[in-house]
Design an enzyme around this catalytic site. Structure first.
Site, PDB file in Angstrom:
ATOM      1  CG  ASP A  88      78.710  14.690  47.870  1.00  0.00           C
ATOM      2  OD1 ASP A  88      78.558  14.346  47.080  1.00  0.00           O
ATOM      3  OD2 ASP A  88      77.780  15.272  48.616  1.00  0.00           O
TER       4      ASP A  88
ATOM      5  CB  CYS B 290      76.523   8.414  49.864  1.00  0.00           C
ATOM      6  SG  CYS B 290      75.575   8.432  48.526  1.00  0.00           S
ATOM      7  CB  THR B 291      74.593  12.624  51.420  1.00  0.00           C
ATOM      8  OG1 THR B 291      75.683  12.678  52.306  1.00  0.00           O
ATOM      9  CG2 THR B 291      73.293  13.368  52.007  1.00  0.00           C
ATOM     10  N   GLY B 292      72.742  11.191  49.367  1.00  0.00           N
ATOM     11  CA  GLY B 292      71.703  11.371  48.779  1.00  0.00           C
ATOM     12  C   GLY B 292      71.470  10.241  47.806  1.00  0.00           C
ATOM     13  CG  ASN B 293      71.214   5.624  46.739  1.00  0.00           C
ATOM     14  OD1 ASN B 293      70.343   5.051  46.277  1.00  0.00           O
ATOM     15  ND2 ASN B 293      72.596   5.023  46.610  1.00  0.00           N
ATOM     16  CB  THR B 294      72.369  11.284  43.173  1.00  0.00           C
ATOM     17  OG1 THR B 294      73.029  12.029  44.084  1.00  0.00           O
ATOM     18  CG2 THR B 294      70.957  11.008  43.741  1.00  0.00           C
TER      19      THR B 294
ATOM     20  NE  ARG C   5      79.690  11.218  48.587  1.00  0.00           N
ATOM     21  CZ  ARG C   5      79.524  11.756  49.972  1.00  0.00           C
ATOM     22  NH1 ARG C   5      80.597  12.027  50.536  1.00  0.00           N
ATOM     23  NH2 ARG C   5      78.382  12.421  50.217  1.00  0.00           N
TER      24      ARG C   5
END
Length: 150
Positions: free
Chosen positions: A118, A7-11, A13
């Protein structure tokens, strides 16, 4: 089989997908290793509190530190599943030699297009909605893999 969720920030999804899929794969007794990463993730960031809480409601622990997507992770993976079409595009652009193993989760499981919303910055209910969508898709993924890995 090694599966990488991106995903984007790995926090939010991708760590939720990693934890949910580990649970689904365990129930199906699949021989898989699972990791997650983010296209713009910091090293060792914390998972969103609501992501942790949403999984806790399903009795799934989320002990997670974020990690950026890297060539090593792409090479480790047999299958890379992104949360959005944009993630897939960026990952394929960054790692052109590995394009054939990079798909969106929805594309790989359902055969269609679409993004996993998200929940970052949203309410707990937004995280629960994302969790439920992921849980459904990941059960389908476990079923699909159990048929092909036998």
């Amino acid at each position: 089989m090694n599966i990488l969720f991106v995903c984007t920030g790995n926090t939010c999804r991708s760590p939720m997908a990693e934890a949910l899929f580990k649970s689904a794969a365990s129930r199906k007794k699949l021989d898989v290793s699972v990791k997650s990463a983010g296209l713009f993730a910091p090293e060792n960031g914390k998972a969103s509190l609501y992501a942790v809480e949403a999984l806790f409601e399903k009795n799934i622990a989320l002990n997670h530190s974020s990690a950026p997507l890297s060539k090593e992770k792409i090479e480790w993976a047999d299958l890379v599943l992104t949360m959005t079409e944009q993630h897939k595009f960026l990952a394929r652009q960054e790692y052109p030699d590995d394009q054939e193993k990079i798909y969106t989760l929805i594309e790989y499981v359902m055969g269609g297009n679409g993004d996993i919303a998200d929940p970052f910055g949203g309410s707990l209910s937004a995280y629960q909605k994302t969790r439920d969508e992921l849980e459904h898709l990941l059960k389908e993924l476990a079923e699909k893999l159990s048929e092909t890995m036998q």
